[in-house]
Structures are given as C-alpha cells and as structure tokens.
Design an enzyme around this catalytic site. Structure first.
Site, short mmCIF file in Angstrom:
data_model
loop_
_atom_site.label_atom_id
_atom_site.label_comp_id
_atom_site.label_asym_id
_atom_site.label_seq_id
_atom_site.Cartn_x
_atom_site.Cartn_y
_atom_site.Cartn_z
N GLY A 31 22.97 6.40 -29.30
CA GLY A 31 24.34 6.30 -28.81
C GLY A 31 24.91 7.64 -28.38
N ALA A 32 26.26 7.70 -28.27
CA ALA A 32 26.95 8.86 -27.66
C ALA A 32 26.30 9.12 -26.30
CB ALA A 32 26.90 10.09 -28.56
N HIS A 34 25.10 9.71 -22.54
CA HIS A 34 25.44 10.63 -21.46
C HIS A 34 24.48 10.35 -20.30
CE1 HIS A 34 21.88 12.73 -22.85
NE2 HIS A 34 22.42 12.94 -24.04
N HIS A 37 20.73 9.68 -21.00
CA HIS A 37 20.39 8.31 -21.42
C HIS A 37 20.44 7.36 -20.22
CE1 HIS A 37 22.29 9.91 -25.28
NE2 HIS A 37 21.10 9.56 -25.69
N GLN A 61 15.43 9.51 -39.74
CA GLN A 61 14.95 10.66 -38.97
C GLN A 61 15.83 11.90 -39.13
OE1 GLN A 61 15.35 8.43 -35.17
NE2 GLN A 61 15.90 10.40 -34.29
N GLY A 147 12.95 10.28 -22.99
CA GLY A 147 13.23 11.49 -22.23
C GLY A 147 12.27 12.62 -22.57
N GLU A 148 11.93 13.40 -21.55
CA GLU A 148 11.12 14.61 -21.79
C GLU A 148 11.94 15.68 -22.51
OE1 GLU A 148 9.43 15.91 -18.12
OE2 GLU A 148 7.89 14.34 -18.14
N ASP A 150 13.07 15.40 -25.32
CA ASP A 150 12.43 15.38 -26.64
C ASP A 150 10.93 15.18 -26.40
OD1 ASP A 150 14.96 15.27 -28.38
OD2 ASP A 150 15.29 13.70 -26.91
N ARG A 187 24.54 16.09 -29.13
CA ARG A 187 25.00 17.15 -30.04
C ARG A 187 25.85 18.21 -29.32
NH1 ARG A 187 20.05 15.90 -32.45
NH2 ARG A 187 20.22 15.43 -34.68
P1 AMP Z 1 18.88 10.11 -28.56
O1 AMP Z 1 20.05 9.21 -28.40
O2 AMP Z 1 19.22 11.55 -28.62
O3 AMP Z 1 17.95 9.66 -29.64
O4 AMP Z 1 18.06 9.97 -27.21
C1 AMP Z 1 17.63 8.72 -26.74
C2 AMP Z 1 16.68 8.91 -25.60
O5 AMP Z 1 17.35 9.63 -24.56
C3 AMP Z 1 15.45 9.75 -25.98
O6 AMP Z 1 14.31 9.21 -25.34
C4 AMP Z 1 15.80 11.11 -25.44
O7 AMP Z 1 14.67 11.89 -25.14
C5 AMP Z 1 16.56 10.73 -24.19
N1 AMP Z 1 17.39 11.85 -23.76
C6 AMP Z 1 18.29 12.54 -24.51
N2 AMP Z 1 18.82 13.54 -23.79
C7 AMP Z 1 18.24 13.49 -22.56
C8 AMP Z 1 18.37 14.26 -21.35
N3 AMP Z 1 19.18 15.30 -21.28
N4 AMP Z 1 17.61 13.92 -20.29
C9 AMP Z 1 16.76 12.86 -20.36
N5 AMP Z 1 16.59 12.09 -21.45
C10 AMP Z 1 17.32 12.40 -22.54
#
Ligand code: AMP
Length: 288
Positions: A31-32, A34, A37, A61, A147-148, A150, A187
């Site tokens: 969530g949150a 951007h 995502h 995690q 996403g790359e 991570d 974050r």
């Molecule tokens: P998270 O909500 O942070 O767990 O991220 C969910 C998915 O979004 C994961 O596959 C992340 O790698 C991807 N993601 C987060 N930030 C970015 C970004 N700036 N660009 C591309 N993918 C992202």
C-alpha cells in the site's frame, strides 16, 4: 474494482476466471501506492486479462517493530489511485486471513537472500518469501509483477518460484524515480523537508560510482569512495554499499565481467533508503 478481504471469496472468483481461460496478473504491495506501484499495474494490465492488486502490510517481513508501526496505511487513498486503472480486484486480507492461529510454516530461500538486505535485516526475506508464496497461491496468478527497486527481493521470488514449482511467470519492472532521481518509495513520505532535498544525492553518487566502475575503477575502490561521499553529504549509517552480479548477486570487488549493479542501503533522517543502479556499459556485455 471489487475490494475482497476474504481468501475463500477470492479463490472462487479466481477459479471462475481460470475456467474460462482468462489469465491472472497479480501486483503484491504493502500500500501507500505511488507511481512505482502503478507502473507495475500498467504492466499487469498489458499482460493479463484479469488483474489483482494485493495490499497487505506483512508483519513477518519487518525486523523492526517501530518500522512496522510507522509504515503508512492509506487504503482509501490507494483505492482511489487504482480506480482509473480498471483492475478487477483489490485484495486486502487481514492478518487472520494470512496467519491464522496455529500458522507454523516458514519459507526460507538460501543464497540470493544472504548478504545485502538479508544481512542487514535478519528474517526479512523469510517474511517476504512466506507471504509472496501465499499470495501467489491465493490469487492463482499466471503472472506476478515486482519492481527492480527491490532487486534482491525480485531474485528471491524468482528462486522460490523455480524451487517450489509454482506455475507463475515473475516479471521484473524498472525502478520509477522522482524527477530529481530519488527512487520512489512509500518510506519517502517520512523524510523531513531537509532530508527530502538531500535524498537525491544518493542516486547521483551511486551513478557516479557506477560510471567510475564502467570506466575501469575496481568495484571495492568505487564503493569506498561512495561511502565517503555519502558520509560527507550528511547521510547516516551505510548498511551496505556493494557491487553484485545480476541474477545470482555474487559479490564483485574488482572489474565485473558480466552485468552488475551498485546496491546501497543508507539511513537518512531515521528512514532507511535502498536503491540499485546498473553499471551501464555492462548491459551490452550481458546481451552478447
Ligand atoms: P512495497 O509496497 O514497497 O512492498 O512494493 C510493492 C512492489 O512495488 C514491489 O514489487 C516493489 O519492488 C515495487 N516498487 C516499489 N517502489 C518502486 C519503484 N520506485 N519503482 C518500481 N517498482 C517499485
């Protein structure tokens, strides 16, 4: 877009879709949301007939309880951001759906989850591997988008899917950045104004290091210079600054002989930022 909180309800829908030959794409998130995502949602829409976005802040995690407490939770906003994308389901399972009483299984991936964030955040990738396995099975996804940003997480997920014979294609998508180069992250919302203005220096210095390596500087030397540059620019503790090979994430200390990236995790204003940058000239090497 239907909001589903119950895994049995999701499973029924997924069975119906598969029965009629529709392929399912899933975008797991915490969530949150951007634009990073949303780029994954675009990719999913381009590939699958049905798209599920999952929203679950996975306690397993987080190795730091304070980080879990402070993690932004903005479901209503997230649903609004997704509305124009025409996805089928926003799946928002509660902890009781994911980890009911008696839950005792842990998925642990060796190799690629060691080092980098695996060393800095003990237990983190076990939590990721366990929740991603469950989300892939619950959604019955044919394609899953990560996403790359991570990059290590992406390799952990590719490994577990291959090892456990899960019938899904894992698709990595490029990092989406703010105009000033800062990698988008949920974050980032926690950075104060001063720190937010400073944060893009991370990517600039990483790019400088990647260019130096492409120009012949040994990786270990470039990483020492990168650490010093970040410290001089006012960043806090550097969890790691390393060059790793694409795919298997083997440590590179001299000149890389195949595609590789610079990986950094660093603290700024009480927020842990991570990023990775390709070492440009090696991309063509990998393609040869
Ligand atoms: P998270 O909500 O942070 O767990 O991220 C969910 C998915 O979004 C994961 O596959 C992340 O790698 C991807 N993601 C987060 N930030 C970015 C970004 N700036 N660009 C591309 N993918 C992202």
């Amino acid at each position: 877009m239907k909001i589903i909180r119950d895994k049995a309800e999701l499973r029924k829908l997924v069975r119906d879709w598969h029965r009629t030959g529709e392929r399912i794409g899933v975008v797991p998130t915490m969530g949150a949301l951007h634009a990073g995502h949303l780029s994954l949602v675009d990719a999913a829409n381009g590939r699958a007939e049905r798209v599920i976005v999952t929203l679950f802040v996975n306690p397993k995690q987080f190795n730091n309880p304070e980080d879990l407490d402070k993690y932004p939770r903005t479901e209503e906003d997230d649903a609004k951001k997704l509305a124009p994308y025409g996805i089928d389901v926003l799946y928002v399972p509660g902890p009781e759906q994911m980890y009911p009483d008696g839950f005792s299984t842990n998925i642990s991936v060796a190799g690629v989850s060691e080092g980098l964030c695996g060393a800095a955040r003990p237990g983190h990738f076990d939590g990721v591997a366990t929740v991603v396995t469950k989300l892939l099975l619950q959604t019955g996804a044919d394609f899953a988008f990560f996403g790359e940003k991570d990059y290590q997480q992406l390799q952990v997920v590719k490994r577990l899917v291959a090892d456990l014979d899960i019938d899904v294609e894992i698709i990595g998508c490029p990092t989406v950045r703010e105009k000033d180069g800062l990698a988008m992250s949920s974050r980032n919302l926690r950075l104060g104004d001063g720190a937010r203005a400073e944060a893009p220096v991370l990517q600039e210095e990483m790019q400088r290091a990647a260019d130096a390596i492409a120009g012949g500087t040994p990786a270990a030397e470039a990483m020492a210079a990168l650490r010093s540059a970040l410290e001089a620019a006012g960043f806090g503790e550097v969890d790691y600054a390393e060059v790793r090979r694409d795919g298997d994430l083997a440590l590179v200390e001299g000149q890389p002989d195949s595609a590789a990236r610079v990986f950094v995790a660093v603290w700024l204003d009480g927020v842990r930022l991570i990023d990775n940058v390709e070492i440009g000239d090696l991309r063509s090497l990998a393609a040869e």
